[in-house]
Structures are given as C-alpha cells and as structure tokens.
Design a protein around this motif. Structure first.
Motif, PDB file in Angstrom:
ATOM      1  N   ILE A 321      60.444  22.684  48.602  1.00  0.00           N
ATOM      2  CA  ILE A 321      61.103  21.405  48.895  1.00  0.00           C
ATOM      3  C   ILE A 321      61.714  21.478  50.297  1.00  0.00           C
ATOM      4  N   ALA A 322      60.889  21.838  51.254  1.00  0.00           N
ATOM      5  CA  ALA A 322      61.374  22.123  52.614  1.00  0.00           C
ATOM      6  C   ALA A 322      61.894  20.861  53.295  1.00  0.00           C
ATOM      7  N   PRO A 323      63.118  20.915  53.805  1.00  0.00           N
ATOM      8  CA  PRO A 323      63.679  19.761  54.527  1.00  0.00           C
ATOM      9  C   PRO A 323      63.277  19.795  55.996  1.00  0.00           C
ATOM     10  N   VAL A 331      60.074  16.845  52.552  1.00  0.00           N
ATOM     11  CA  VAL A 331      59.412  16.675  51.256  1.00  0.00           C
ATOM     12  C   VAL A 331      60.146  15.669  50.381  1.00  0.00           C
ATOM     13  N   ALA A 332      61.454  15.846  50.235  1.00  0.00           N
ATOM     14  CA  ALA A 332      62.221  14.972  49.340  1.00  0.00           C
ATOM     15  C   ALA A 332      62.134  13.512  49.790  1.00  0.00           C
ATOM     16  N   TRP A 333      62.277  13.271  51.100  1.00  0.00           N
ATOM     17  CA  TRP A 333      62.211  11.895  51.600  1.00  0.00           C
ATOM     18  C   TRP A 333      60.845  11.272  51.341  1.00  0.00           C
ATOM     19  N   LEU A 334      59.787  12.021  51.612  1.00  0.00           N
ATOM     20  CA  LEU A 334      58.433  11.501  51.386  1.00  0.00           C
ATOM     21  C   LEU A 334      58.202  11.181  49.914  1.00  0.00           C
ATOM     22  N   ASP A 373      48.713  16.913  41.404  1.00  0.00           N
ATOM     23  CA  ASP A 373      49.573  16.542  40.270  1.00  0.00           C
ATOM     24  C   ASP A 373      50.635  17.604  40.023  1.00  0.00           C
ATOM     25  N   PHE A 374      50.246  18.875  40.121  1.00  0.00           N
ATOM     26  CA  PHE A 374      51.203  19.964  39.910  1.00  0.00           C
ATOM     27  C   PHE A 374      52.320  19.917  40.947  1.00  0.00           C
ATOM     28  N   LEU A 375      51.952  19.760  42.214  1.00  0.00           N
ATOM     29  CA  LEU A 375      52.955  19.735  43.268  1.00  0.00           C
ATOM     30  C   LEU A 375      53.862  18.508  43.149  1.00  0.00           C
ATOM     31  N   MET A 376      53.301  17.383  42.786  1.00  0.00           N
ATOM     32  CA  MET A 376      54.114  16.182  42.610  1.00  0.00           C
ATOM     33  C   MET A 376      55.107  16.372  41.474  1.00  0.00           C
ATOM     34  N   ALA A 377      54.651  16.973  40.376  1.00  0.00           N
ATOM     35  CA  ALA A 377      55.547  17.210  39.236  1.00  0.00           C
ATOM     36  C   ALA A 377      56.637  18.207  39.602  1.00  0.00           C
ATOM     37  N   TRP A 378      56.286  19.230  40.384  1.00  0.00           N
ATOM     38  CA  TRP A 378      57.266  20.228  40.807  1.00  0.00           C
ATOM     39  C   TRP A 378      58.349  19.576  41.662  1.00  0.00           C
ATOM     40  N   VAL A 383      63.766  17.088  42.769  1.00  0.00           N
ATOM     41  CA  VAL A 383      64.404  16.018  43.539  1.00  0.00           C
ATOM     42  C   VAL A 383      65.123  15.015  42.628  1.00  0.00           C
ATOM     43  N   ASP A 384      64.497  14.668  41.509  1.00  0.00           N
ATOM     44  CA  ASP A 384      65.088  13.654  40.630  1.00  0.00           C
ATOM     45  C   ASP A 384      66.377  14.136  39.957  1.00  0.00           C
TER      46      ASP A 384
END
Length: 384
Positions: A321-323, A331-334, A373-378, A383-384
C-alpha cells in the motif's frame, strides 16, 4: 602509527591471498602492483593520506599510468581499512571472485576512449570523476565512527546498502534534466564536455541518469569496502571497455544496473533509486534477486525484462500500500477513486510493451485477472 615489519607482513599476507588475486594483473605486473600498493599503504599508516590522492595531467581523462596509480591507491585504501577492522563486514574470508567488484583493475568505472594528442589511450570515467580515494576512505571511516558513537552504525553490508539508498531518496535524488542542465556552472570532466562530473559535485547536485547514479553508488560504497559491480551496455558504435568485456553482463537496453555482490542483490536499473513507483517501496523490496536477473535480464529480451520489472514493481507497490509522492503513484488514493483496477489491467500500455524488442504480435496484460482481483481485495482490506 609507525610502519614496521609486523604491519608490512599483514599487507603481504593480504596481497598473497584472494585480495591480491582479485586485482587481476598479469604475472609480470603482479609483483610491481603489490609493491606500489604497499607504498601507498605506508603513506596511509604513517599519516600522509593526502598523498594517496591522484592529480591527473588532464581533467578529462587518465593515462594508463595514472589509471594504474589510481587503482593501486584504491586497493591500498581498502586494505588499510580492512587491516584496522573499521567496518564489521570484512574482506577476509571472501574469494577472489567475491572481491573483484571492489579490487579488480577492470572494475574501476573507467573505459578507454580514443587517444590524446600524444597518441596515448585516454581512460575516461563514466559519469563520476573520482580521483581522491584517500578522501573517500577518510569520509567513510569518520562517518561510520560518528554513527558508532551515536549507537546507530550499520551492522551489516546489507544494512549499509539499504540505508544508503534510502538516504539518497530522502535527500532528494532525482533524474537529471535534459542534457545535464542541473550541472550548469560545474566543470565537466569528459572529453566531450558533458556527462561526467566530480564526485563532490554529483553528491551536491543529487541528480543523475541511470549511468551517473549507478557509478555514484559504486563509488560511494567502494569507500566502505563493499564490493559493488556497476554494469552497463553501450549504444551502437560505442566501444565496450575491458570492464564490460571482462564481466560479460550487459543491459539489454543500454541502461546501467548495480550488483551488490556480497548480499546477492541487484538494482536492475540505476534509475530505480527515484523511479516513480520503486521510490515508494522500501529498498529491500525494490531489489532483484540473482535468479530474477538471470531469468529476466541477461538471457532474455527487452520486452521480457520490462514486463517482469513492471510486474514486480506494481505487485510490491500494491502489497505494501505504498504512498506515492503524487496521486498517480498513491495506491490508497487510486483505489478510493476507483482507478486502481484500471492501472493494474493496463500496465502493458503504460510501459509501451508492444514497442519493446522481442514483443509478441499481441501483448497480454501484465497481470492476469485472478492476480488483479487478489491485489484489489488486498488493498481493499487495508484501506477500507
């Protein structure tokens, strides 16, 4: 301290072992080179370190003799620091092959480039003009001593490499602008008047292309007795140096790479120090393994190398989750803007993989759908 038989014998012992072999001089030159190394070591031991710096005849190249003097000075500085046990990582116990990136005649950041007016071969530095080995060693020893006093000295070769790269990032290292505009007003130490600048100037400006940055890394770590192999390739028409021919490891795209020999780590591209994604990732995760380099770098095409590098950097970028310093690499913003999936699915277009040498007629995405899908779920879970 005084020079005596016991001290001289210590140098004789080091030069008779792998360190002497790693210097890579032919038989008839070997005893001469070792004798000269001991002469420089004597200057260091007796407090005359300022004598162990080179003053070349010309500020843009070295003659063969000057290169020989500089190399023997560098070896003497390495053996002096080793004899005093300054750093916890040691040269003792390593093989000649382990030590060659530090001590070999071929591994000095120089190559031949034409001849001078007297018909002598010009030995030119590639990116970083560095003719003061004693000054570099003194800076390293003093700096390490201060860190030790503060209880914060690097404890291993790997720790030193990681800290140095992070320090480069923290101090603002970036890519040089245009044709070295950042170095306007600084003397260029190269026959064509661009591209090579004094070590001190590079350290001050903190800008470089992958060639200059790679050479600076190798120059800095050499003073800490860390074997660092800086490799590169040359554009069409350029003559490879004895160094390139000796190591036989070249970059597919003419870039520079850095091999931290003692720890088995690589920067597959000198610009990874300040690359938009990799600079957001801890240095240890941005490194490549010996296996990765053999598989995706030396025995493959530009397409396969670029594809593998894109996969690695984006995978760690998401997993950590590199800022980033801007929204496009955060990552979080995107993710929160609903843009991350599109980035991961279209890396092959961002990196122009279809135009790379060796690309297939139809270039598939870098990540398959399952990995996306794996990276999005991670990222969602973090983040959530």
């Amino acid at each position: 301290m005084p020079w005596n038989d016991a001290v001289e014998q210590e140098y004789d012992q080091m030069l008779a072992g792998p360190a002497g072999d790693a210097m890579d001089y032919p038989g008839f030159l070997r005893p001469i080179a070792r004798m000269v190394v001991k002469a420089w070591a004597r200057e260091l031991e007796t407090g005359f370190s300022s004598n162990v710096n080179l003053e070349p005849e010309d500020p843009t190249y070295l003659t063969w003799g000057e290169r020989f003097v500089l190399h023997t000075m560098r070896v003497a500085c390495s053996l002096f620091a080793e004899r005093l046990g300054v750093f916890p990582w040691r040269l003792e116990g390593r093989t000649a092959d382990d030590l060659r990136p530090l001590l070999s005649w071929h591994s000095q950041g120089l190559r031949e480039w034409g001849t001078d007016s007297a018909g002598r071969a010009r030995h030119v530095f590639h990116g970083v003009w560095d003719v003061n080995p004693a000054d570099r060693m003194n800076e390293a020893v003093f700096g390490y001593f201060l860190l030790a006093l503060l209880g914060d000295a690097p404890s291993s070769e790997m720790d030193m490499v990681v800290r140095f790269i992070q320090n480069m990032r923290d101090s603002g290292w970036g890519h040089v602008s245009g044709l070295y505009e950042n170095y306007e007003g600084y003397e260029a130490h190269s026959p064509d008047g661009i591209g090579t600048y004094a070590y001190e100037d590079v350290a001050e400006v903190k800008r470089g292309g992958c060639h200059m940055t790679s050479n600076y890394i190798a120059s800095f770590l050499r003073s800490f007795n860390i074997p660092t192999h800086m490799g590169r390739d040359w554009p069409a028409g350029g003559a490879p140096s004895d160094y390139d021919q000796y190591w036989g490891l070249v970059h597919r795209s003419g870039h520079c790479f850095v091999h931290f020999h003692g720890v088995g780590w690589w920067l597959s591209h000198g610009d990874d120090i300040y690359n938009r994604l990799l600079k957001t990732i801890p240095p240890g995760f941005a490194m490549k393994s010996e296996h990765w380099m053999r598989t995706y770098h030396f025995d493959t095409t530009e397409y396969e190398w670029t594809r593998a590098a894109a996969y690695d950097s984006h995978f760690w970028w998401c997993l950590l989750i590199a800022p980033g310093t801007g929204n496009s690499s955060n990552v979080a913003w995107l993710y929160q803007q609903g843009l991350l999936r599109d980035v991961l699915e279209n890396i092959h277009e961002e990196y122009n993989l279809a135009d790379r040498d060796g690309a297939p007629p139809i270039v598939p995405p870098v990540f398959d759908q399952g990995t996306v899908d794996f990276l999005m779920a991670w990222v969602a879970a973090k983040v959530d």
